[in-house]
Motif scaffolding. Structure first.
Motif, PDB file in Angstrom:
ATOM      1  N   ASP A 129       0.846  -1.184   0.000  1.00 56.78           N
ATOM      2  CA  ASP A 129       0.000   0.000   0.000  1.00 56.78           C
ATOM      3  C   ASP A 129       0.892   1.248   0.000  1.00 56.78           C
ATOM      4  O   ASP A 129       1.538   1.554   1.002  1.00 56.78           O
ATOM      5  CB  ASP A 129      -0.895  -0.051   1.248  1.00 56.78           C
ATOM      6  N   VAL A 131       0.193   4.449  -0.061  1.00 56.83           N
ATOM      7  CA  VAL A 131      -0.223   5.505   0.866  1.00 56.83           C
ATOM      8  C   VAL A 131       0.269   5.188   2.284  1.00 56.83           C
ATOM      9  O   VAL A 131       0.824   6.044   2.979  1.00 56.83           O
ATOM     10  CB  VAL A 131      -1.757   5.689   0.814  1.00 56.83           C
ATOM     11  N   LYS A 135       2.887   7.263   4.636  1.00 59.06           N
ATOM     12  CA  LYS A 135       2.467   7.705   5.977  1.00 59.06           C
ATOM     13  C   LYS A 135       3.434   7.215   7.043  1.00 59.06           C
ATOM     14  O   LYS A 135       3.730   7.935   7.997  1.00 59.06           O
ATOM     15  CB  LYS A 135       1.045   7.227   6.272  1.00 59.06           C
ATOM     16  N   LEU A 169      -2.816  11.393  -3.516  1.00 59.11           N
ATOM     17  CA  LEU A 169      -2.162  11.598  -2.213  1.00 59.11           C
ATOM     18  C   LEU A 169      -2.736  12.827  -1.514  1.00 59.11           C
ATOM     19  O   LEU A 169      -2.947  12.830  -0.305  1.00 59.11           O
ATOM     20  CB  LEU A 169      -0.639  11.726  -2.390  1.00 59.11           C
ATOM     21  N   LYS A 172      -5.669  12.111   0.254  1.00 63.11           N
ATOM     22  CA  LYS A 172      -5.421  11.293   1.459  1.00 63.11           C
ATOM     23  C   LYS A 172      -4.733  12.126   2.538  1.00 63.11           C
ATOM     24  O   LYS A 172      -4.224  11.595   3.528  1.00 63.11           O
ATOM     25  CB  LYS A 172      -4.523  10.090   1.114  1.00 63.11           C
TER      26      LYS A 172
END
Ligand SMILES: Nc1nc2c(ncn2[C@@H]2O[C@H](COP(=O)(O)OP(=O)(O)O)[C@@H](O)[C@H]2O)c(=O)[nH]1
Ligand SMILES: [Mg+2]
Length: 340
Positions: A129, A131, A135, A169, A172
């Motif tokens: 993943d 994202v 993070k 992004l 997110k």
């Protein structure tokens, strides 16, 4: 999407099931010894009926028969952009699963499809993943931006993909800037700036002809200073066969030390996309793949093969020109699209 491969696998399975010869029935069916102690749970008449029908409809595919079918299957797979080593693997696995196995005739088609499903599940590499990965890093105390370098040949959709990912992004909650390190192709800086304006993302650019590595470097510096989470570095398309241009991307990679290197290829180009991915992997070591133009890919074989051949996961599929036309590559969804 992926229509041809899906239909071809389905048709082949159907054909094999129709052609499969019944298992030879023994000349004499031995009479079952009568059980005295336990009564039969079903009426005798029904038992015999079941026995006969199952004998008639049971089939077994011999190794010899399979050879004939598999040649045809190999052609179908190759025609649909499945790489040679992947089609060989599929055939070998399928052989292990179905040859010499006694199957009910009506079950054979679904047995082949189920086997295909299992094989494809094995072949496809589980993507990570993106994202979450970003993070993880930006939640760290280090406050270093997450840097992604994009590579690939001309026109595959690198710039468009970068705009799509930046937009994704942003939604997110991850802030981005784009480094316009394609300082080579005419209008490339204007093109990426136009995308940046549309999605509301800053673009760091130098002049045409300037050193792309320094554009990337400056963008990272800017991101650090301004607490921006992620730097996306666009690069000029380069033929995977051109040693000088590959050297240049190697320099960009060395200078910018990206956290992730993504190869962008077209799903419609088949084996060529695989050769390109291998070449970029060999030069800078790619971590993941984006396959674009899946919306116009009728075959599907590239998506099936590129991960297996390079041992790198497909992270996203590009499914159109608009910014939201990007899908996380999902193994189960891919298998569903193949209708298996
Ligand atoms: N149909 C379709 N077109 C795409 C996709 N991704 C990019 N394109 C188109 O492909 C062309 C080349 O894209 P570009 O981003 O400039 O490629 P680059 O040279 O690799 O940077 C453009 O016309 C894009 O709109 C996609 O997923 N589907
Ligand atoms: Mg470009």
């Amino acid at each position: 999407m992926f229509k041809f491969l899906r239909d071809k696998i389905g048709n082949w399975a159907k054909k094999v099931s129709e052609k499969a010869e019944p298992v030879e029935t023994p000349k004499k069916i031995k009479e079952k010894p009568k059980k005295i102690t336990k009564p039969s749970p079903e009426p005798e008449e029904e038992n015999i009926f079941k026995k006969i029908t199952s004998k008639i409809s049971k089939v077994k595919i011999s190794e010899k028969e399979f050879e004939v079918y598999s040649e045809e299957l190999e052609m179908l797979l190759l025609e649909n952009n499945v790489a040679l080593e992947v089609s060989e693997k599929i055939i070998q696995k399928l052989k292990e699963k179905i040859v010499k196995k006694e199957l009910l005739k009506k079950e054979i088609e679904s047995e082949i499809k189920d086997s295909f499903k299992e094989i494809i599940e094995e072949i496809l590499i589980e993507p990570f993943d993106l994202v979450e990965k970003i993070k993880e890093k930006i939640s760290d105390q280090a406050k270093e931006p997450y840097v992604i370098l994009f590579c690939g040949i001309n026109g595959t959709g690198k710039t468009t993909t970068i705009a799509k990912i930046a937009d994704l992004l942003k939604h997110k909650g991850i802030s981005c800037i784009i480094a316009a390190a394609d300082t080579f192709r005419a209008a490339s800086i204007e093109q990426i700036k136009e995308h940046g304006d549309k999605i509301g993302i800053n673009v760091i650019a130098h002049d045409y002809g300037s050193d792309p590595a320094s554009v990337g470097f400056d963008a990272i510096k800017y991101a650090k200073k301004n607490f921006i989470d992620c730097v996306l570095i666009d690069t000029a398309g380069r033929m995977h066969t051109s040693k000088n241009l590959l050297k240049e991307i190697e320099k960009i990679s060395r200078v910018c030390k990206p956290d992730l290197k993504i190869f962008v290829g077209e799903s419609i180009t088949g084996n060529d996309a695989i050769e390109q991915a291998k070449s970029f992997d060999w030069t800078i070591g790619i971590d993941g793949i984006v396959l674009t133009k899946a919306d116009i890919d009728e075959k599907g074989g590239t998506s099936l093969s590129v991960g297996y051949v390079t041992k790198k996961p497909i992270l996203y599929l590009g499914t159109g020109q608009a910014y939201d036309k990007i899908e996380v590559f999902d193994k189960q969804k891919f298998i569903e699209k193949l209708g298996l």
